[in-house]
Design a protein around this motif. Structure first.
Motif, short mmCIF file in Angstrom:
data_model
loop_
_atom_site.label_atom_id
_atom_site.label_comp_id
_atom_site.label_asym_id
_atom_site.label_seq_id
_atom_site.Cartn_x
_atom_site.Cartn_y
_atom_site.Cartn_z
N ARG A 121 24.93 29.19 -11.80
CA ARG A 121 23.96 29.90 -12.64
C ARG A 121 23.78 31.35 -12.20
NH1 ARG A 121 19.06 25.92 -11.75
NH2 ARG A 121 19.88 26.26 -9.64
N MET A 122 24.41 31.73 -11.09
CA MET A 122 24.28 33.11 -10.62
C MET A 122 24.94 34.07 -11.60
SD MET A 122 24.82 33.03 -6.49
CE MET A 122 26.54 32.61 -6.59
N SER A 123 24.46 35.31 -11.58
CA SER A 123 25.10 36.38 -12.35
C SER A 123 26.25 36.92 -11.52
CB SER A 123 24.10 37.50 -12.65
OG SER A 123 23.06 37.05 -13.50
N LEU A 124 27.46 36.82 -12.05
CA LEU A 124 28.63 37.28 -11.31
C LEU A 124 28.91 38.74 -11.65
CD1 LEU A 124 31.04 36.74 -9.44
CD2 LEU A 124 32.33 36.01 -11.47
N VAL A 125 28.91 39.58 -10.62
CA VAL A 125 29.16 41.01 -10.79
C VAL A 125 30.36 41.38 -9.93
CG1 VAL A 125 28.20 43.33 -10.59
CG2 VAL A 125 26.70 41.41 -11.16
N VAL A 126 31.39 41.93 -10.55
CA VAL A 126 32.64 42.25 -9.85
C VAL A 126 32.75 43.77 -9.69
CG1 VAL A 126 35.15 42.07 -9.89
CG2 VAL A 126 33.74 40.20 -10.81
N ALA A 127 32.89 44.21 -8.44
CA ALA A 127 33.08 45.64 -8.18
C ALA A 127 34.54 46.00 -8.44
CB ALA A 127 32.71 45.96 -6.73
N THR A 128 34.76 46.99 -9.27
CA THR A 128 36.11 47.44 -9.61
C THR A 128 36.30 48.88 -9.12
OG1 THR A 128 35.34 48.17 -11.78
CG2 THR A 128 36.29 45.96 -11.64
N PRO A 129 37.52 49.27 -8.77
CA PRO A 129 37.76 50.64 -8.30
C PRO A 129 37.38 51.67 -9.36
CG PRO A 129 39.66 49.23 -7.88
CD PRO A 129 38.74 48.46 -8.77
N HIS A 130 36.62 52.67 -8.94
CA HIS A 130 36.27 53.79 -9.81
C HIS A 130 35.52 53.36 -11.08
CE1 HIS A 130 38.97 55.95 -7.17
NE2 HIS A 130 39.97 55.19 -7.53
N GLY A 131 34.88 52.21 -11.04
CA GLY A 131 34.11 51.76 -12.19
C GLY A 131 34.94 51.33 -13.38
N LEU A 132 36.20 50.96 -13.13
CA LEU A 132 37.07 50.53 -14.23
C LEU A 132 36.53 49.25 -14.87
CD1 LEU A 132 40.57 51.08 -12.58
CD2 LEU A 132 39.46 52.53 -14.28
N ILE A 192 33.84 28.95 -14.84
CA ILE A 192 33.12 28.34 -13.72
C ILE A 192 31.68 28.85 -13.57
CG2 ILE A 192 35.16 27.74 -12.37
CD1 ILE A 192 34.90 30.30 -10.81
N PHE A 193 31.36 29.98 -14.20
CA PHE A 193 29.99 30.49 -14.17
C PHE A 193 29.36 30.35 -15.55
CE2 PHE A 193 31.65 32.53 -10.39
CZ PHE A 193 30.56 32.48 -9.52
N GLU A 194 28.06 30.11 -15.57
CA GLU A 194 27.37 29.87 -16.84
C GLU A 194 27.15 31.15 -17.64
OE1 GLU A 194 23.80 27.70 -16.17
OE2 GLU A 194 24.81 26.01 -15.20
N HIS A 195 27.09 32.28 -16.95
CA HIS A 195 26.80 33.53 -17.63
C HIS A 195 28.02 34.44 -17.68
CE1 HIS A 195 22.73 32.15 -17.41
NE2 HIS A 195 22.73 32.18 -16.09
#
Length: 237
Positions: free
Chosen positions: A17-28, A41-44
């Motif tokens: 149920r966690m919010s998955l946030v992925v860091a990408t190079p240079h904000g891509l 695998i994630f609900e959101h």
């Protein structure tokens, strides 16, 4: 990354149920496959760090990235994930999860491969890279023709008693339609690809299928020869 996240959820109790946030190079922006993989695998809805932390937007703007249903920038708890190696990545089990999750959304593989009409054929798929400047099979059409002309009984002799009477050889450009990629992997007997990302489809193959990796001329074998083999071996540990 997907293999480790799947393992963390299934074996280590990470909360889907966690919010998955992925860091990408240079904000891509996130590649399309990340959303397909992670949202199994994630609900959101998964988000990039740049999207998630964007300023100047209505804080109550509807969003599928949080349990609250709108944009949130302050959280009580944050879990940081950093993967140092592939040991225990569980890529085969993660691939099986993907196939199960999207089973009712996978398209038919005909006319590339028809599981019914081609049931007597050894089904060989060449990973095609039509726009690549390197690591591509230059004589693809010739190889497909030669492959299709092979006769298993003639090649293996009278002692051959296998189920295949012919070879069905096709070329497929992976990465354009992930659902078709997954569906095709399930009916492939042999995947042939030059060393590269297309080899990751080997983790979606059915039990008993094979992956044949082709290395370019003078390509360094120091790690390439064991790259996918090592990941598969780690899956067995």
């Amino acid at each position: 990354m997907f293999g480790r996240m799947h393992a963390a959820l299934t074996e280590e109790g990470m909360d889907p149920r966690m919010s998955l946030v992925v860091a990408t190079p240079h904000g891509l922006r996130l590649p399309g496959f990340v959303r397909v993989f992670m949202e199994s695998i994630f609900e959101h809805q998964v988000s990039s760090l740049a999207e998630f932390s964007a300023r100047g937007r209505d804080p109550l703007e509807p969003s599928n990235t949080t349990a609250e249903g709108h944009r949130i920038r302050c959280f009580k708890e944050v879990t940081l994930c950093k993967f140092h190696n592939r040991q225990g990545a569980g890529l085969c089990s993660a691939g099986a999860h993907l196939l199960h999750h999207y089973a009712d959304r996978l398209p038919p593989t005909a006319p590339l491969i028809d599981p019914g009409a081609d049931s007597d054929a050894l089904k060989v798929v060449f990973a095609s890279r039509p726009n690549a400047t390197g690591r591509s099979i230059l004589n693809e059409a010739d190889l497909l023709a030669a492959c299709a002309a092979l006769d298993p009984a003639a090649e293996l002799g009278a002692e051959y008693g296998g189920p295949y009477r012919r070879l069905k050889c096709v070329a497929h450009a992976y990465g354009r339609d992930l659902m078709l990629d997954m569906a095709l992997a399930q009916v492939t007997d042999v995947l042939v690809a030059t060393h590269g990302a297309a080899g990751s489809n080997s983790f979606l193959l059915a039990r008993g299928a094979s992956y044949l990796e082709v290395l370019p001329y003078r390509f360094s074998p120091a790690w390439a020869n064991v790259y996918y083999a090592r990941m598969l071996e780690l899956d067995r540990m």
